[in-house]
Design an enzyme around this catalytic site. Sequence first.
Site, PDB file in Angstrom:
ATOM      1  N   ARG A 153       0.756   7.013  -2.723  1.00  0.00           N
ATOM      2  CA  ARG A 153       1.947   7.587  -2.087  1.00  0.00           C
ATOM      3  C   ARG A 153       2.273   8.891  -2.808  1.00  0.00           C
ATOM      4  O   ARG A 153       2.388   8.900  -4.036  1.00  0.00           O
ATOM      5  CB  ARG A 153       3.115   6.602  -2.199  1.00  0.00           C
ATOM      6  CG  ARG A 153       4.336   7.032  -1.426  1.00  0.00           C
ATOM      7  CD  ARG A 153       5.527   6.123  -1.700  1.00  0.00           C
ATOM      8  NE  ARG A 153       6.326   6.632  -2.791  1.00  0.00           N
ATOM      9  CZ  ARG A 153       7.608   6.276  -3.022  1.00  0.00           C
ATOM     10  NH1 ARG A 153       8.199   5.387  -2.223  1.00  0.00           N
ATOM     11  NH2 ARG A 153       8.276   6.774  -4.028  1.00  0.00           N
ATOM     12  N   TYR A 165      14.026  12.621  -3.446  1.00  0.00           N
ATOM     13  CA  TYR A 165      13.732  11.190  -3.532  1.00  0.00           C
ATOM     14  C   TYR A 165      12.399  10.960  -4.256  1.00  0.00           C
ATOM     15  O   TYR A 165      11.407  11.609  -3.957  1.00  0.00           O
ATOM     16  CB  TYR A 165      13.675  10.528  -2.140  1.00  0.00           C
ATOM     17  CG  TYR A 165      13.048   9.169  -2.238  1.00  0.00           C
ATOM     18  CD1 TYR A 165      13.753   8.113  -2.806  1.00  0.00           C
ATOM     19  CD2 TYR A 165      11.720   8.952  -1.865  1.00  0.00           C
ATOM     20  CE1 TYR A 165      13.163   6.880  -2.982  1.00  0.00           C
ATOM     21  CE2 TYR A 165      11.121   7.719  -2.034  1.00  0.00           C
ATOM     22  CZ  TYR A 165      11.852   6.686  -2.594  1.00  0.00           C
ATOM     23  OH  TYR A 165      11.261   5.472  -2.782  1.00  0.00           O
ATOM     24  N   ASP A 218       6.877   8.587   1.793  1.00  0.00           N
ATOM     25  CA  ASP A 218       8.140   7.906   2.132  1.00  0.00           C
ATOM     26  C   ASP A 218       9.213   8.962   2.410  1.00  0.00           C
ATOM     27  O   ASP A 218       9.571   9.734   1.509  1.00  0.00           O
ATOM     28  CB  ASP A 218       8.546   7.025   0.940  1.00  0.00           C
ATOM     29  CG  ASP A 218       9.715   6.101   1.250  1.00  0.00           C
ATOM     30  OD1 ASP A 218      10.337   6.264   2.321  1.00  0.00           O
ATOM     31  OD2 ASP A 218      10.007   5.216   0.415  1.00  0.00           O
ATOM     32  N   HIS A 220      12.257   8.135   3.310  1.00  0.00           N
ATOM     33  CA  HIS A 220      13.482   7.470   2.878  1.00  0.00           C
ATOM     34  C   HIS A 220      14.630   7.678   3.873  1.00  0.00           C
ATOM     35  O   HIS A 220      15.789   7.934   3.491  1.00  0.00           O
ATOM     36  CB  HIS A 220      13.873   7.922   1.462  1.00  0.00           C
ATOM     37  CG  HIS A 220      14.226   6.779   0.555  1.00  0.00           C
ATOM     38  ND1 HIS A 220      15.471   6.580   0.054  1.00  0.00           N
ATOM     39  CD2 HIS A 220      13.474   5.761   0.081  1.00  0.00           C
ATOM     40  CE1 HIS A 220      15.489   5.495  -0.687  1.00  0.00           C
ATOM     41  NE2 HIS A 220      14.283   4.970  -0.687  1.00  0.00           N
ATOM     42  N   GLU A 244       6.387   6.475   5.958  1.00  0.00           N
ATOM     43  CA  GLU A 244       7.338   5.377   5.764  1.00  0.00           C
ATOM     44  C   GLU A 244       8.781   5.830   5.999  1.00  0.00           C
ATOM     45  O   GLU A 244       9.166   6.929   5.572  1.00  0.00           O
ATOM     46  CB  GLU A 244       7.182   4.869   4.322  1.00  0.00           C
ATOM     47  CG  GLU A 244       8.151   3.779   3.972  1.00  0.00           C
ATOM     48  CD  GLU A 244       8.065   3.422   2.490  1.00  0.00           C
ATOM     49  OE1 GLU A 244       7.017   3.659   1.866  1.00  0.00           O
ATOM     50  OE2 GLU A 244       9.067   2.914   1.972  1.00  0.00           O
ATOM     51  N   GLU A 270      11.890  -2.029   4.562  1.00  0.00           N
ATOM     52  CA  GLU A 270      12.292  -2.531   3.248  1.00  0.00           C
ATOM     53  C   GLU A 270      13.758  -2.948   3.184  1.00  0.00           C
ATOM     54  O   GLU A 270      14.128  -3.705   2.296  1.00  0.00           O
ATOM     55  CB  GLU A 270      11.944  -1.524   2.141  1.00  0.00           C
ATOM     56  CG  GLU A 270      12.726  -0.233   2.220  1.00  0.00           C
ATOM     57  CD  GLU A 270      12.303   0.771   1.146  1.00  0.00           C
ATOM     58  OE1 GLU A 270      11.098   1.027   1.005  1.00  0.00           O
ATOM     59  OE2 GLU A 270      13.190   1.297   0.464  1.00  0.00           O
ATOM     60  N   ARG A 291       7.446  -3.581   6.474  1.00  0.00           N
ATOM     61  CA  ARG A 291       7.542  -3.533   5.004  1.00  0.00           C
ATOM     62  C   ARG A 291       8.600  -4.469   4.416  1.00  0.00           C
ATOM     63  O   ARG A 291       9.056  -4.266   3.300  1.00  0.00           O
ATOM     64  CB  ARG A 291       7.821  -2.087   4.578  1.00  0.00           C
ATOM     65  CG  ARG A 291       6.609  -1.217   4.827  1.00  0.00           C
ATOM     66  CD  ARG A 291       6.651   0.135   4.199  1.00  0.00           C
ATOM     67  NE  ARG A 291       7.561   0.301   3.099  1.00  0.00           N
ATOM     68  CZ  ARG A 291       7.287  -0.010   1.831  1.00  0.00           C
ATOM     69  NH1 ARG A 291       6.130  -0.523   1.508  1.00  0.00           N
ATOM     70  NH2 ARG A 291       8.188   0.194   0.895  1.00  0.00           N
ATOM     71  N   GLU A 347       2.685  -2.362  -1.889  1.00  0.00           N
ATOM     72  CA  GLU A 347       3.181  -1.296  -2.769  1.00  0.00           C
ATOM     73  C   GLU A 347       3.158  -1.799  -4.212  1.00  0.00           C
ATOM     74  O   GLU A 347       3.558  -2.929  -4.494  1.00  0.00           O
ATOM     75  CB  GLU A 347       4.614  -0.928  -2.362  1.00  0.00           C
ATOM     76  CG  GLU A 347       5.207   0.202  -3.182  1.00  0.00           C
ATOM     77  CD  GLU A 347       6.634   0.564  -2.745  1.00  0.00           C
ATOM     78  OE1 GLU A 347       7.286  -0.262  -2.072  1.00  0.00           O
ATOM     79  OE2 GLU A 347       7.079   1.668  -3.074  1.00  0.00           O
ATOM     80  N   TRP A 411      20.486   8.167   1.743  1.00  0.00           N
ATOM     81  CA  TRP A 411      19.743   8.449   0.518  1.00  0.00           C
ATOM     82  C   TRP A 411      18.298   8.000   0.628  1.00  0.00           C
ATOM     83  O   TRP A 411      17.968   7.008   1.194  1.00  0.00           O
ATOM     84  CB  TRP A 411      20.361   7.741  -0.707  1.00  0.00           C
ATOM     85  CG  TRP A 411      19.506   7.997  -1.915  1.00  0.00           C
ATOM     86  CD1 TRP A 411      19.286   9.191  -2.530  1.00  0.00           C
ATOM     87  CD2 TRP A 411      18.697   7.035  -2.599  1.00  0.00           C
ATOM     88  NE1 TRP A 411      18.397   9.043  -3.556  1.00  0.00           N
ATOM     89  CE2 TRP A 411      18.011   7.721  -3.635  1.00  0.00           C
ATOM     90  CE3 TRP A 411      18.480   5.663  -2.446  1.00  0.00           C
ATOM     91  CZ2 TRP A 411      17.112   7.100  -4.490  1.00  0.00           C
ATOM     92  CZ3 TRP A 411      17.606   5.031  -3.303  1.00  0.00           C
ATOM     93  CH2 TRP A 411      16.921   5.742  -4.325  1.00  0.00           C
TER      94      TRP A 411
HETATM   95  O1  KDG Z   1      16.461  -0.030  -4.193  1.00  0.00           O
HETATM   96  C1  KDG Z   1      15.932   1.069  -3.550  1.00  0.00           C
HETATM   97  C2  KDG Z   1      14.463   1.217  -3.841  1.00  0.00           C
HETATM   98  O2  KDG Z   1      13.847  -0.021  -3.782  1.00  0.00           O
HETATM   99  C3  KDG Z   1      13.806   2.163  -2.872  1.00  0.00           C
HETATM  100  O3  KDG Z   1      14.353   3.438  -3.035  1.00  0.00           O
HETATM  101  C4  KDG Z   1      12.318   2.211  -3.090  1.00  0.00           C
HETATM  102  O4  KDG Z   1      11.942   3.268  -0.975  1.00  0.00           O
HETATM  103  C5  KDG Z   1      11.510   2.654  -1.925  1.00  0.00           C
HETATM  104  C6  KDG Z   1      10.092   2.293  -1.920  1.00  0.00           C
HETATM  105  O5  KDG Z   1       9.452   2.520  -0.901  1.00  0.00           O
HETATM  106  O6  KDG Z   1       9.606   1.768  -2.923  1.00  0.00           O
HETATM  107 MG    MG Z   2      10.571   3.136   0.730  1.00  0.00          MG
END
Ligand code: KDG
Ligand code: MG
Length: 411
Positions: A153, A165, A218, A220, A244, A270, A291, A347, A411
């Site tokens: 990643r 991020y 990612d 995010h 992602e 997630e 995920r 991951e 975020w």
């Molecule tokens: O608690 C938040 C994290 O687990 C997150 O920011 C991690 O996005 C994440 C990832 O893909 O590992």
């Molecule tokens: Mg993530």
Amino acid sequence: MKTGRNLAITDVRVIVSSPGRNFVTVKIVTESGIYGVGDATVNGREMAVATYLQEHVAPCLIGRNAHDIEDIWQYLYKGVYWRRGPINMACVGAVDMALWDIKGKAADLPVYELLGGKSRRAVTTYAHATGNDVTETLDQAARLISEGFQTIRLQSAVPGMEGSYGVMGDKKDYFEMQSSRPLPPEQPWSTRKYMNSVEDLFRQARARFGPDVQLLHDVHSRLTPIEAARLGKMLEPYDLLFLEDAVAAENQESYRIVRDHTTTPLAIGEVYNTIWDCKDLIQNQWIDYIRTAATHAGGITGLRRIADFAAIYHVRIAPHGAPDLSPICYAAQSHIGLWAPNFGIQEFVGFGSAQSAEVFRHDLRIENGMIHVGESAGLGVDFDEEAAARYPYKRSYLPVSRLEDGTLWSW
Ligand code: KDG
Ligand code: MG
């Protein structure tokens, strides 16, 4: 409900500790002395889960048969009236993992054998490369590739923006960044600056590593559907394994727009807690990887249900594996990853800090980018309560994000 082989639950212990970062651990003890462990960590809201477990879940478990995993799952899901939600589902998840651990120990079999046995030799993972600029990120990727990881990643700081991020600056991880402040750290976000810089990361990565390394990224959850569609198209020449969390998808239909415009494979999940959160995404084939984590989506039972449903629609599982999931969750997901016919990738950010290794002892090992699961009965991970007591809980919050004009953003 009484069934044939009774293994009555006599104690449910809830331990919040901070060996390197906060974890909420459940230990379920049975009359035979066999016990099981589960991970209930909800990053930034640990005490909510601990109280819920202690006050509302533990009293309902005493005297129940630990073998009745499905009935206990349904009891804690349907039986709460409120169903779903991250707090309840993390508690269901932790109890469920602990019960699978107990069943494995009672049967003297690793959990993957109870699920149906191995579908593969080991569990393929992806590692993280991050940096303050493209060169730093790619140098880290080169190190990981030399260690045997074949999927990486890539995250790089967005020029002109402090605190992108995944990029930590002088902090070793988010927990250190979180813990250094009494309230959530704030980070700026500019979609324009991000969109203007991200392609270069992947252009340089492909030029340096060639076509065989698998790459992913990612977002995010910071883009709108049409922005995500544009990003997916922009990254098509670099052949990502997946993109992602391009868009937050409380409204699952958002992904239809992204899907209609790009062949870049998409992954999300997630922050999902049940199969219902991803039902439309999966059955409409708007995503390629789901995920959800065992801890956050109802344990092994919850994740297995999602995996089986996803398999019908060519969707593979790629469970969340951030540092805020304890080694117990890693173990649970590794057993699922070994079994699930539609496993995609796991991951992997390491098995945790030196302090965490004192508290969680496990028989997982990483070799050439793959997790090998040991032959211990149950999950193969133990929790040392005395060691955990040396690392008391520290309040901490995840960062929040604001646009440059101050508007609160994802975020
Ligand atoms: O608690 C938040 C994290 O687990 C997150 O920011 C991690 O996005 C994440 C990832 O893909 O590992
Ligand atoms: Mg993530």
